[in-house]
Design an enzyme around this catalytic site. Structure first.
Site, mmCIF file in Angstrom:
data_model
loop_
_atom_site.group_PDB
_atom_site.id
_atom_site.type_symbol
_atom_site.label_atom_id
_atom_site.label_comp_id
_atom_site.label_asym_id
_atom_site.label_seq_id
_atom_site.Cartn_x
_atom_site.Cartn_y
_atom_site.Cartn_z
ATOM 1 N N GLY A 106 -36.350 2.175 10.696
ATOM 2 C CA GLY A 106 -37.145 2.450 11.819
ATOM 3 C C GLY A 106 -38.322 3.298 11.614
ATOM 4 O O GLY A 106 -38.238 4.045 10.647
ATOM 5 N N GLN A 162 -44.493 9.994 13.605
ATOM 6 C CA GLN A 162 -44.133 10.192 12.213
ATOM 7 C C GLN A 162 -45.305 10.009 11.271
ATOM 8 O O GLN A 162 -45.442 10.404 10.409
ATOM 9 C CB GLN A 162 -42.896 9.319 11.846
ATOM 10 C CG GLN A 162 -41.573 9.949 12.473
ATOM 11 C CD GLN A 162 -40.677 8.932 11.808
ATOM 12 O OE1 GLN A 162 -40.419 7.773 12.339
ATOM 13 N NE2 GLN A 162 -39.913 9.569 10.982
ATOM 14 N N CYS A 187 -33.558 10.740 8.088
ATOM 15 C CA CYS A 187 -34.818 10.265 8.850
ATOM 16 C C CYS A 187 -36.078 10.366 7.675
ATOM 17 O O CYS A 187 -35.743 11.430 6.890
ATOM 18 C CB CYS A 187 -35.165 11.504 9.841
ATOM 19 S SG CYS A 187 -36.551 11.271 10.753
ATOM 20 N N LEU A 188 -36.873 9.576 7.737
ATOM 21 C CA LEU A 188 -38.071 9.578 6.688
ATOM 22 C C LEU A 188 -38.776 10.937 6.859
ATOM 23 O O LEU A 188 -39.466 11.200 5.895
ATOM 24 C CB LEU A 188 -39.088 8.558 6.979
ATOM 25 C CG LEU A 188 -38.365 7.170 6.649
ATOM 26 C CD1 LEU A 188 -39.236 5.812 6.953
ATOM 27 C CD2 LEU A 188 -37.790 6.921 5.500
ATOM 28 N N HIS A 192 -32.346 7.180 18.113
ATOM 29 C CA HIS A 192 -32.975 8.042 17.163
ATOM 30 C C HIS A 192 -34.435 7.950 16.983
ATOM 31 O O HIS A 192 -35.093 8.833 17.226
ATOM 32 C CB HIS A 192 -32.405 7.645 15.567
ATOM 33 C CG HIS A 192 -33.098 8.469 14.402
ATOM 34 N ND1 HIS A 192 -32.511 9.306 13.481
ATOM 35 C CD2 HIS A 192 -34.573 8.235 13.931
ATOM 36 C CE1 HIS A 192 -33.215 9.847 12.661
ATOM 37 N NE2 HIS A 192 -34.506 9.409 12.973
ATOM 38 N N GLU A 193 -35.033 6.817 17.134
ATOM 39 C CA GLU A 193 -36.417 6.427 17.401
ATOM 40 C C GLU A 193 -37.116 7.062 18.386
ATOM 41 O O GLU A 193 -38.145 7.547 18.589
ATOM 42 C CB GLU A 193 -36.784 4.977 17.028
ATOM 43 C CG GLU A 193 -36.380 4.373 15.847
ATOM 44 C CD GLU A 193 -36.769 5.246 14.502
ATOM 45 O OE1 GLU A 193 -38.008 5.854 14.518
ATOM 46 O OE2 GLU A 193 -36.137 5.162 13.422
ATOM 47 N N HIS A 202 -37.883 10.835 18.753
ATOM 48 C CA HIS A 202 -38.861 11.144 17.940
ATOM 49 C C HIS A 202 -40.400 11.163 18.873
ATOM 50 O O HIS A 202 -41.342 12.035 18.883
ATOM 51 C CB HIS A 202 -39.519 10.117 17.060
ATOM 52 C CG HIS A 202 -38.878 10.376 15.638
ATOM 53 N ND1 HIS A 202 -39.061 11.563 14.804
ATOM 54 C CD2 HIS A 202 -37.964 9.539 14.882
ATOM 55 C CE1 HIS A 202 -38.105 11.315 13.771
ATOM 56 N NE2 HIS A 202 -37.690 10.056 13.786
HETATM 57 NI NI NI Z 1 -36.501 9.663 12.114
#
Ligand code: NI
Length: 184
Positions: free
Chosen positions: A47, A52, A100-101, A142-143, A146
């Protein structure tokens, strides 16, 4: 096709509240979403949220489709979700590992609602409404976090379960670690 650099924790842009999309179907929105998919695929993520990559818009993408990196994960439909809203179907929470990226190399255990309903819009402005549970529900929560400037470490209730993935999961090889902790 453009793979964009993913911002890492510490960058103040990850803490902003993202703005709703007002115009659907535009060239800019289409190109943002294409870049997000290129970036998510390049980083092998499950995701990605627009903030991000430094774009403060309420746009998230996600999807897990027989990805060999996530053999344990339930399938998650490949989705573009714009201006999302989540409602909780039951107050039951489940604990699970997340990564998480924007927080590379780390994993933490996070409690998330086990069953949710989410709604939002696709690129063209068509409404999307779904029920989700398990990993699917976790990815969406989670997304969407952000978009409100929340990174998963802020959701960890027991910090003993936050650490480097190679230390937490030494039984897995370097390329196998995410099997133990699928997310992004
Ligand atoms: Ni993340």
């Amino acid at each position: 096709m453009t793979v964009r650099r993913v911002l890492r924790m510490g960058d103040p842009r990850l803490l902003q509240i993202a703005q709703p999309v007002r115009e659907f179907g535009s060239k800019d929105l289409k190109s943002l979403i294409e870049d997000m998919f290129d970036t998510m695929e390049d980083y092998d993520g499950a995701g990605l949220a627009a903030p991000q990559i430094g774009v403060p818009k309420r746009v998230v993408i996600f999807g897990v489709d027989n990805n060999p990196r996530y053999p344990e994960a339930d399938q998650v439909p490949t989705t573009v979700l714009i201006n999302p809203e989540i409602t909780v179907s039951s107050l039951k929470k489940e604990s699970g590992w997340e990564g998480c990226l924007s927080v590379p190399g780390m994993r933490g255990r996070v409690d998330r609602y086990a069953q949710i309903r989410y709604r939002g819009y696709d690129l063209q402005g068509n409404e999307i409404e779904r029920e989700a549970n398990g990993f699917h529900a976790r990815v969406v929560q989670h997304e969407c976090d952000h978009l409100d400037g929340i990174l998963y470490p802020a959701r960890i209730s027991d910090m003993r379960y936050f650490g480097f993935e190679e230390v937490l999961f030494p039984e897995f090889g370097e390329n196998e670690q995410t099997k133990a902790a699928p997310l992004e």
